[in-house]
Write an enzyme that holds these catalytic residues in place. Structure first.
Site, PDB file in Angstrom:
ATOM      1  N   HIS A 140       0.816  -1.223   0.000  1.00 58.12           N
ATOM      2  CA  HIS A 140       0.000   0.000   0.000  1.00 58.12           C
ATOM      3  C   HIS A 140       0.846   1.269   0.000  1.00 58.12           C
ATOM      4  O   HIS A 140       0.377   2.338  -0.341  1.00 58.12           O
ATOM      5  CB  HIS A 140      -1.029  -0.005   1.145  1.00 58.12           C
ATOM      6  CG  HIS A 140      -0.459   0.356   2.481  1.00 58.12           C
ATOM      7  ND1 HIS A 140       0.227  -0.539   3.250  1.00 58.12           N
ATOM      8  CD2 HIS A 140      -0.459   1.514   3.178  1.00 58.12           C
ATOM      9  CE1 HIS A 140       0.616   0.057   4.366  1.00 58.12           C
ATOM     10  NE2 HIS A 140       0.206   1.310   4.347  1.00 58.12           N
ATOM     11  N   GLU A 187       7.181   4.874  13.358  1.00 55.28           N
ATOM     12  CA  GLU A 187       5.780   4.867  13.797  1.00 55.28           C
ATOM     13  C   GLU A 187       5.722   5.104  15.298  1.00 55.28           C
ATOM     14  O   GLU A 187       6.574   4.605  16.043  1.00 55.28           O
ATOM     15  CB  GLU A 187       5.140   3.515  13.489  1.00 55.28           C
ATOM     16  CG  GLU A 187       5.051   3.217  12.017  1.00 55.28           C
ATOM     17  CD  GLU A 187       4.354   1.888  11.770  1.00 55.28           C
ATOM     18  OE1 GLU A 187       3.136   1.882  11.603  1.00 55.28           O
ATOM     19  OE2 GLU A 187       5.050   0.860  11.768  1.00 55.28           O
ATOM     20  N   ASP A 190       7.863  -7.146   8.179  1.00 49.75           N
ATOM     21  CA  ASP A 190       6.673  -6.293   8.155  1.00 49.75           C
ATOM     22  C   ASP A 190       6.895  -4.997   7.368  1.00 49.75           C
ATOM     23  O   ASP A 190       6.018  -4.545   6.642  1.00 49.75           O
ATOM     24  CB  ASP A 190       6.275  -5.962   9.602  1.00 49.75           C
ATOM     25  CG  ASP A 190       4.924  -5.268   9.683  1.00 49.75           C
ATOM     26  OD1 ASP A 190       4.026  -5.659   8.917  1.00 49.75           O
ATOM     27  OD2 ASP A 190       4.763  -4.342  10.501  1.00 49.75           O
ATOM     28  N   HIS A 206       7.834  -2.012   2.317  1.00 49.62           N
ATOM     29  CA  HIS A 206       7.703  -0.550   2.243  1.00 49.62           C
ATOM     30  C   HIS A 206       9.069   0.141   2.147  1.00 49.62           C
ATOM     31  O   HIS A 206       9.281   1.013   1.319  1.00 49.62           O
ATOM     32  CB  HIS A 206       6.973   0.001   3.465  1.00 49.62           C
ATOM     33  CG  HIS A 206       5.642  -0.662   3.733  1.00 49.62           C
ATOM     34  ND1 HIS A 206       4.851  -1.169   2.735  1.00 49.62           N
ATOM     35  CD2 HIS A 206       4.960  -0.880   4.886  1.00 49.62           C
ATOM     36  CE1 HIS A 206       3.746  -1.674   3.268  1.00 49.62           C
ATOM     37  NE2 HIS A 206       3.793  -1.517   4.562  1.00 49.62           N
ATOM     38  N   LYS A 241       8.658   0.633  15.527  1.00 43.86           N
ATOM     39  CA  LYS A 241       7.392   0.958  16.199  1.00 43.86           C
ATOM     40  C   LYS A 241       7.714   1.630  17.523  1.00 43.86           C
ATOM     41  O   LYS A 241       8.783   1.427  18.100  1.00 43.86           O
ATOM     42  CB  LYS A 241       6.624  -0.328  16.480  1.00 43.86           C
ATOM     43  CG  LYS A 241       6.243  -1.044  15.193  1.00 43.86           C
ATOM     44  CD  LYS A 241       4.769  -1.381  15.172  1.00 43.86           C
ATOM     45  CE  LYS A 241       4.354  -2.061  13.912  1.00 43.86           C
ATOM     46  NZ  LYS A 241       3.690  -1.210  12.953  1.00 43.86           N
TER      47      LYS A 241
HETATM   48  C1  BG6 Z   1       1.632  -2.214   7.328  1.00 46.63           C
HETATM   49  C2  BG6 Z   1       2.324  -2.879   8.488  1.00 46.63           C
HETATM   50  O1  BG6 Z   1       1.996  -2.826   6.116  1.00 46.63           O
HETATM   51  O2  BG6 Z   1       1.999  -0.846   7.284  1.00 46.63           O
HETATM   52  C3  BG6 Z   1       1.988  -2.186   9.790  1.00 46.63           C
HETATM   53  O3  BG6 Z   1       1.910  -4.240   8.558  1.00 46.63           O
HETATM   54  C4  BG6 Z   1       2.293  -0.707   9.685  1.00 46.63           C
HETATM   55  O4  BG6 Z   1       2.732  -2.742  10.867  1.00 46.63           O
HETATM   56  C5  BG6 Z   1       1.637  -0.117   8.447  1.00 46.63           C
HETATM   57  O5  BG6 Z   1       1.799  -0.059  10.856  1.00 46.63           O
HETATM   58  C6  BG6 Z   1       2.084   1.309   8.235  1.00 46.63           C
HETATM   59  O6  BG6 Z   1       1.337   1.862   7.191  1.00 46.63           O
HETATM   60  P1  BG6 Z   1       0.985   3.419   7.159  1.00 46.63           P
HETATM   61  O7  BG6 Z   1       0.253   3.600   5.893  1.00 46.63           O
HETATM   62  O8  BG6 Z   1       0.167   3.685   8.378  1.00 46.63           O
HETATM   63  O9  BG6 Z   1       2.314   4.109   7.198  1.00 46.63           O
END
Ligand code: BG6
Length: 502
Positions: free
Chosen positions: A193, A231, A250, A255, A355
């Protein structure tokens, strides 16, 4: 297009000519459906971005009537929608929704699905199988769809999978093999995403539509690059999942590596899915492989203990629900990557993700080299190097830090910032990633989805790290307090090279 006297280059977008379809959501009552998918589907419905004779079929294990599931869907939209939805619109959206109770591990239940699809004309145009399920169920569902001949009887089907795609390279290859036995590669949509965030896509637009930066975008002018995916949130209720995953699987494998790829890739020959994906995968292949010695020297892992976030006390990772009290799962990663190609030889990429850190921010910073001659050295021994910062979230900004002469007689260089903020510049409603993902999926545009070879190459980068970390257990976890910037070794990692985290 003329807008307030400005010429705005409107890149032609192909018309949304989408045929009606059936979207089968496996995991139709789960968290992802509730929080992201159903609200995003509702918005695409309201925005007339999908044909109204399409059908959404929620699949779940529990028996529910269609009416009950429609109520569930409307409630999910009410709770998670960005604006209060109109009840009339909601009811109209719900009238396109159906429900099928099914145990996805039992072959005979796929007959029920087959019967449903046969009855719906729109299934002939295309079926989207959205696997919003725990990762271990994805291969099971694809195999059973294939065995029940559903994929053969409806050949225009697309399958959508959420990360993680496997747990390492061999399991990713196996999953890809199973998917390719049932679907063609151009019908497999693997979601990261991050790639669908407007702000992440902007990295490419910024790089390849401005001629002032591209000539500097290489080892001759750039000293190093930093990428932070920080995060504030912890793992929430996802203890079981996170215990198996950890930060590397993760965030880093997907990402974070995608952010490296978009920052480092060569310009694609055209803005087309496969050409862009070719360039991303080349970056993964050029990342210098790590061995045990470099992993120990160039990576840092950490796990959060109790601390404070936004003034509130929060518990440590080992105290989270469904987490082992002596868990060795890392929630923090820092590392130095090197890209062995002509553009980036000798330029370290310092990356970190974690995190429960001091702030929730995703940012890429490009640190330029010092000027070749320190003209002002009598007054300034060190200059702050120029830095270009692309902030992806929580706000989207592009800032340039550079030096100017401080007013007055003395030759003093003063660091200043030139700043561009998206929300201040454009007062336009942005489409959250899932809406973008759904529309691209309906159109069949694969640009924002990961390809099989990309996923496998990304696993090859991180597999040695997870393997080494599994073999050598950390003795000092938890080693950072929630609300800080990770263990002290993360700062030392970059300071050793005479640099600092931004
Ligand atoms: C997800 C992870 O793919 O992305 C999560 O599994 C993470 O652990 C999240 O919190 C972060 O996405 P965003 O869009 O909130 O930065």
């Amino acid at each position: 297009m003329e807008e307030s006297g400005l010429y705005v280059c409107n890149i032609p977008v192909e018309s949304l000519n989408i045929s009606p379809f059936v979207m089968v959501i496996f995991g139709g009552t789960g968290d992802l459906s509730q929080k992201k998918l159903l609200p995003a589907l509702f918005h695409t419905f309201v925005d007339h971005r999908f044909p109204h004779d399409s059908i959404i079929l929620g699949v779940g294990t529990r028996p529910r009537s269609i009416e009950e599931y429609r109520e569930f869907a409307m409630e999910s939209v009410r709770k998670n929608c960005r604006e209060k939805p109109g009840e009339g619109c909601l009811a109209s959206f719900a009238s396109h929704i159906s429900y099928l109770p099914m145990d996805v591990t039992r072959e005979e239940h796929y007959e029920l699905l087959h019967n449903f699809l046969k009855e719906h004309e729109s299934a002939k145009n295309g079926i989207i199988y959205y696997l919003a399920v725990q990762p271990e169920f994805s291969p099971v569902i694809i195999e059973k769809l294939n065995a029940a001949m559903i994929t053969a009887r409806f050949p225009a089907g697309k399958v959508v999978m959420e990360k993680p795609f496997g747990w390492d390279r061999p399991s990713a290859e196996e999953l890809n093999g199973i998917a390719l036995a049932a679907f063609r590669e151009q019908n497999i949509f693997r979601i990261d995403h991050y790639l669908a965030k407007d702000t992440v896509q902007n990295i490419m637009f910024f790089r390849f539509s401005n001629s002032i930066f591209e000539p500097l975008w290489n080892r001759l002018y750039i000293d190093h690059v930093q990428i932070t995916v920080a995060e504030e949130i912890g793992i929430g209720a996802r203890g079981r999942f996170y215990e198996k995953t950890g930060v590397v699987r993760d965030i880093v494998q997907n990402h974070l590596l995608q952010l490296i790829a978009l920052t480092a890739m060569e310009p694609p020959a055209a803005f087309e899915a496969d050409l862009i994906r070719n360039e991303r995968v080349k970056v993964f292949r050029a990342l210098r492989p790590m061995n045990d010695e470099t992993i120990d020297r160039l990576t840092v892992r950490g796990q959060y203990g109790p601390g404070r976030i936004g003034g509130e006390a929060v518990r440590g990772y080992r105290e989270e629900e469904l987490v082992d009290r002596g868990s060795a799962t890392p929630t923090f990663f820092a590392g130095v990557f090197h890209i062995d190609n002509w553009r980036w030889a000798g330029v370290p990429f310092y990356v970190r993700a974690g995190k429960r850190l001091a702030s929730g921010i995703t940012r890429i910073s490009i640190h330029f080299k010092q000027p070749p001659l320190k003209l002002f050295s009598s007054t300034c021994d060190t200059l702050d190097p120029d830095v270009l910062v692309l902030t992806i979230q929580p706000e989207e900004r592009i800032s340039i830090h550079f030096g100017v002469k401080y007013p007055g007689k003395a030759n003093t260089i003063y660091p200043v910032t030139m700043d561009f903020n998206y929300d201040e510049a454009f007062h336009i409603r942005r489409h959250p990633p899932y809406e973008k993902i759904l529309v691209d999926l309906m159109k069949g545009d694969l640009t924002l989805f990961a390809r099989q070879d990309e996923i496998e190459a990304a696993w090859s980068v991180v597999d040695p790290i997870t393997k080494r970390w599994d073999e050598v257990k950390p003795g000092d976890f938890p080693d950072y307090e929630a609300g800080t910037w990770g263990p002290p070794e993360a700062a030392e990692l970059i300071q050793r090279d005479g640099r600092m985290w931004l």
